[in-house]
Design a protein around this motif. Sequence first.
Motif, PDB file in Angstrom:
ATOM      1  N   ARG A 102     -14.961   6.678   9.111  1.00 38.58           N
ATOM      2  CA  ARG A 102     -14.194   5.830  10.036  1.00 38.58           C
ATOM      3  C   ARG A 102     -13.465   4.713   9.284  1.00 38.58           C
ATOM      4  O   ARG A 102     -12.337   4.374   9.606  1.00 38.58           O
ATOM      5  CB  ARG A 102     -15.095   5.282  11.127  1.00 38.58           C
ATOM      6  CG  ARG A 102     -15.596   6.416  12.027  1.00 38.58           C
ATOM      7  CD  ARG A 102     -16.075   5.964  13.374  1.00 38.58           C
ATOM      8  NE  ARG A 102     -16.566   7.110  14.126  1.00 38.58           N
ATOM      9  CZ  ARG A 102     -15.801   7.962  14.780  1.00 38.58           C
ATOM     10  NH1 ARG A 102     -14.501   7.831  14.775  1.00 38.58           N
ATOM     11  NH2 ARG A 102     -16.323   8.985  15.448  1.00 38.58           N
ATOM     12  N   ARG A 103     -14.116   4.157   8.268  1.00 42.07           N
ATOM     13  CA  ARG A 103     -13.451   3.145   7.435  1.00 42.07           C
ATOM     14  C   ARG A 103     -12.267   3.763   6.691  1.00 42.07           C
ATOM     15  O   ARG A 103     -11.217   3.133   6.562  1.00 42.07           O
ATOM     16  CB  ARG A 103     -14.428   2.558   6.423  1.00 42.07           C
ATOM     17  CG  ARG A 103     -15.339   1.524   7.011  1.00 42.07           C
ATOM     18  CD  ARG A 103     -16.081   0.810   5.904  1.00 42.07           C
ATOM     19  NE  ARG A 103     -17.409   0.482   6.362  1.00 42.07           N
ATOM     20  CZ  ARG A 103     -18.468   0.351   5.608  1.00 42.07           C
ATOM     21  NH1 ARG A 103     -18.377   0.534   4.302  1.00 42.07           N
ATOM     22  NH2 ARG A 103     -19.632   0.039   6.120  1.00 42.07           N
ATOM     23  N   ASP A 123     -17.787   6.623  -1.115  1.00 46.08           N
ATOM     24  CA  ASP A 123     -16.767   6.342  -0.101  1.00 46.08           C
ATOM     25  C   ASP A 123     -15.445   7.025  -0.432  1.00 46.08           C
ATOM     26  O   ASP A 123     -14.737   7.489   0.463  1.00 46.08           O
ATOM     27  CB  ASP A 123     -16.586   4.843   0.117  1.00 46.08           C
ATOM     28  CG  ASP A 123     -16.145   4.077  -1.120  1.00 46.08           C
ATOM     29  OD1 ASP A 123     -16.395   4.534  -2.261  1.00 46.08           O
ATOM     30  OD2 ASP A 123     -15.555   2.996  -0.949  1.00 46.08           O
ATOM     31  N   GLU A 182     -19.673   6.321   9.212  1.00 41.11           N
ATOM     32  CA  GLU A 182     -19.068   4.997   9.043  1.00 41.11           C
ATOM     33  C   GLU A 182     -18.096   4.982   7.867  1.00 41.11           C
ATOM     34  O   GLU A 182     -17.010   4.398   7.959  1.00 41.11           O
ATOM     35  CB  GLU A 182     -20.154   3.928   8.846  1.00 41.11           C
ATOM     36  CG  GLU A 182     -19.611   2.533   8.657  1.00 41.11           C
ATOM     37  CD  GLU A 182     -18.759   2.021   9.807  1.00 41.11           C
ATOM     38  OE1 GLU A 182     -17.868   1.180   9.532  1.00 41.11           O
ATOM     39  OE2 GLU A 182     -18.947   2.432  10.962  1.00 41.11           O
ATOM     40  N   ALA A 197      -9.437   4.147   9.053  1.00 37.19           N
ATOM     41  CA  ALA A 197      -8.859   2.830   9.340  1.00 37.19           C
ATOM     42  C   ALA A 197      -7.981   2.337   8.189  1.00 37.19           C
ATOM     43  O   ALA A 197      -7.087   1.512   8.403  1.00 37.19           O
ATOM     44  CB  ALA A 197      -9.960   1.819   9.636  1.00 37.19           C
ATOM     45  N   GLY A 198      -8.211   2.846   6.987  1.00 32.83           N
ATOM     46  CA  GLY A 198      -7.424   2.447   5.838  1.00 32.83           C
ATOM     47  C   GLY A 198      -6.170   3.270   5.613  1.00 32.83           C
ATOM     48  O   GLY A 198      -5.390   2.982   4.702  1.00 32.83           O
TER      49      GLY A 198
END
Length: 135
Positions: free
Chosen positions: A20-21, A105, A17, A24-25
Amino acid sequence: MTDNLSAEAPGLAEIEELARRALAGLPPEVQRACEGLGIHVADFADEETLREMAIEDPFELTGLYDGTPLTERSVFDQSTRPDAVWLFRRPILEEWIERGDVALDHLVAHVLVHELAHHLGWSDDDIRSVDDWTE
């Protein structure tokens, strides 16, 4: 007060996750170039991969691009499997703990961008344009 000693390490799904974030950024043109690219998370690279890369310590490999870079493809190439980025949870977590100066992250995003760079055929300058790890 929470007891940090009882906290569980992020699992495979949590690392995926975060990846994937991170994807997406990234700029839309990067996202488009990565459409169809698989993102997978495993605890470690398999023994065959480590052997092929002459890596003895599985903690040394945080990520891997498996495929043919876009810059090396021909219209005549017939892919036998989809290209993929692999992130290895345990080595990423180990690096995160050892460093102690970066958010998880951000580390996952850094590993992901490095592997995407192989897919995209990017130079170090291209990588720094979306992930300047030197800051």
